[in-house]
Design an enzyme around this catalytic site. Structure first.
Site, mmCIF file in Angstrom:
data_model
loop_
_atom_site.group_PDB
_atom_site.id
_atom_site.type_symbol
_atom_site.label_atom_id
_atom_site.label_comp_id
_atom_site.label_asym_id
_atom_site.label_seq_id
_atom_site.Cartn_x
_atom_site.Cartn_y
_atom_site.Cartn_z
ATOM 1 N N ALA A 6 0.569 -1.280 0.069
ATOM 2 C CA ALA A 6 0.366 0.051 0.226
ATOM 3 C C ALA A 6 0.924 1.008 -0.184
ATOM 4 O O ALA A 6 0.997 0.554 0.677
ATOM 5 C CB ALA A 6 -1.118 0.198 1.475
ATOM 6 N N SER A 8 0.667 4.840 0.562
ATOM 7 C CA SER A 8 -0.171 5.754 0.351
ATOM 8 C C SER A 8 0.743 7.678 -0.200
ATOM 9 O O SER A 8 -0.175 8.349 -0.099
ATOM 10 C CB SER A 8 0.202 6.797 1.744
ATOM 11 O OG SER A 8 1.310 6.812 1.941
ATOM 12 N N GLY A 10 3.493 8.697 0.563
ATOM 13 C CA GLY A 10 4.141 8.874 1.780
ATOM 14 C C GLY A 10 5.768 8.641 1.896
ATOM 15 O O GLY A 10 5.899 7.813 1.282
ATOM 16 N N VAL A 11 6.361 8.716 2.916
ATOM 17 C CA VAL A 11 8.033 8.369 3.010
ATOM 18 C C VAL A 11 7.698 6.546 4.034
ATOM 19 O O VAL A 11 8.757 5.767 3.768
ATOM 20 C CB VAL A 11 9.222 9.442 4.015
ATOM 21 C CG1 VAL A 11 7.976 9.752 5.471
ATOM 22 C CG2 VAL A 11 10.247 8.747 3.744
ATOM 23 N N SER A 13 5.654 4.487 3.459
ATOM 24 C CA SER A 13 5.205 3.623 3.085
ATOM 25 C C SER A 13 5.852 3.365 1.905
ATOM 26 O O SER A 13 6.299 2.115 1.664
ATOM 27 C CB SER A 13 3.931 3.457 2.329
ATOM 28 O OG SER A 13 3.341 5.145 1.538
ATOM 29 N N CYS A 101 -10.365 3.417 9.567
ATOM 30 C CA CYS A 101 -9.938 3.583 8.662
ATOM 31 C C CYS A 101 -8.956 2.126 8.344
ATOM 32 O O CYS A 101 -8.902 1.517 7.340
ATOM 33 C CB CYS A 101 -9.015 4.243 8.186
ATOM 34 S SG CYS A 101 -8.969 4.694 6.301
ATOM 35 N N CYS A 206 -7.839 12.929 7.390
ATOM 36 C CA CYS A 206 -7.821 13.452 6.571
ATOM 37 C C CYS A 206 -8.932 14.139 5.260
ATOM 38 O O CYS A 206 -8.841 14.381 4.699
ATOM 39 C CB CYS A 206 -7.873 12.340 5.988
ATOM 40 S SG CYS A 206 -8.867 10.855 5.678
#
Length: 395
Positions: A6, A8, A10-11, A13, A101, A206
């Site tokens: 997965a 996302s 970002g750093v 993941s 989530c 989010c």
């Protein structure tokens, strides 16, 4: 193993996916598009669902040399997370959307699709340590599986992962669980040439892009003027909806005059039936007993000498079980407090008697039980239904 990573955007993941590749897995990257607002960008937003994130995820996958796809899970997210968030606040509870989530989208929905496509496990950038199951090369095997806090206590996310249960976690990989710090993860990303190495962390809810949760709730649920009262019923002011307040809140009460003794007031309770918000001194927030339901067991409970929580639902000769000494945590970044925990697997109930009072416990929060030799093993999870102090229950 065939692993679905997965991404996302970002750093965390990105580095997690890179480590999965290094481990020799056949890795495919996927970005979960959760927001229905396609125009949303990170400008003014601190969430993890922006359109910018999808591009960053694709870029990371290209550098890692793995296939990449975008899956539209916005409908599942809207139904399983956003709608639940609004329903919980409407009922006067305080939900944690990140917990929901992780449970209903990042594991349930993602894993469901992954298994249908023949993947063995999913890898994410969560900070937590996992042994057994896919983490030990046995995807789907729940025997001997243990979820523990991450090495980096400041980034630990075991609290929000506990609700995923044994079945979901048996197919999970958390490659960052042993990372000593976020700084080290960023340095690793930079060394790998990943462009997200210096990207800011996402935070806040989010789907509330501007960070104004009360405004989001008012727009979604409507404004309904009600009374703000003292514990003895004195009307102190008005508000535009009980759902805009949560137990333990101090700021934003909108009161024109201070308490008679000059001390700050806190939200002690919200009453959906009468649309009242009860405020009072800080000491009224203390709770010594917490009850929960929706029990999720991640470790086998131990026999106790006390009777079962719900004697009517358990055989007369069934011993009470739980943990004589455990740590109870009710916030993602809170500290566990020592407690005696009883659980009833048949009814899904949990009861925690706290050695140290907790303040600001609200119905709807996730309660996670920690124990083990180092106190960092996740034993169980439940959703708070009520809390008590001096025999008085507060839902």
């Amino acid at each position: 193993m065939r692993v679905l990573a997965a991404l996302s955007g970002g750093v965390d993941s990105a580095v997690a996916a890179a480590r999965a590749v290094d481990a020799g897995h056949e890795v495919v990257g996927v970005h979960m598009a959760l927001t229905r607002n396609r125009a949303q960008t990170r400008t003014g937003s601190h969430g993890c669902c922006s359109i910018e994130d999808s591009a960053d995820a694709r870029w990371a996958a290209q550098i890692l040399g793995i296939p990449f796809y975008v899956w539209d899970l916005s409908e599942e997210f809207e139904e399983r997370v956003v709608a639940d968030f609004l329903d919980e606040y409407r009922a006067g509870r305080t939900p944690n959307p990140c917990v929901r989530c992780n449970e209903r989208v990042k594991f349930d929905a993602l894993l469901e699709r992954a298994l249908a496509l023949g993947f063995d496990a999913v890898a994410t950038g969560h900070y937590a340590r996992l042994s057994g199951g896919a983490a030990s090369g046995r995807p789907g095997d729940t025997s001997g599986m243990i979820l523990r806090r991450a090495v980096d206590a400041a980034k630990d996310q075991s609290y929000v992962l506990a609700v995923s249960g044994r079945e979901g976690l048996a197919r999970a990989l958390f490659p960052l669980g042993d990372a000593p710090s976020k700084a080290q993860v960023r340095a690793e990303a930079e060394a790998r040439g990943l462009p997200v190495a210096s990207k800011p962390d996402s935070y806040d809810i989010c789907f509330v892009a501007d960070g104004d949760t009360r405004g989001f709730l008012t727009r979604s649920l409507g404004a309904h003027e009600g009374a703000m009262v003292s514990p003895d019923g004195e009307v102190l002011g008005t508000h535009q909806g009980y759902f805009g307040f949560t137990v333990g809140q101090r700021k934003g009460l909108g009161l024109s005059r201070p308490a008679d003794d000059g001390r700050p007031r806190y939200v002690i309770e919200t009453r959906p039936a009468t649309n009242e918000v009860v405020v009072g001194p800080e000491e009224l927030l203390s709770r010594t007993t917490v009850d929960g339901d929706g029990l999720v067991l991640l470790a086998e409970p131990e026999p106790l000498t006390d009777p079962p929580i719900n004697a009517a639902s358990a055989p007369n000769d069934s011993p009470a079980v739980g943990w004589q000494e455990a740590g109870v945590q009710v916030r993602a970044h809170g500290r566990p407090v020592p407690a005696k925990v009883r659980v009833d697997e048949a009814s899904g109930l949990l009861n925690a008697e706290l050695n140290t009072p907790l303040r600001g416990v609200a119905a709807g929060q996730s309660l996670v039980v920690y124990g083990g030799a180092d106190g960092d093993q996740v034993l169980a999870q439940a959703t708070v239904t009520s809390a008590r102090a001096s025999g008085r229950a507060v839902a």
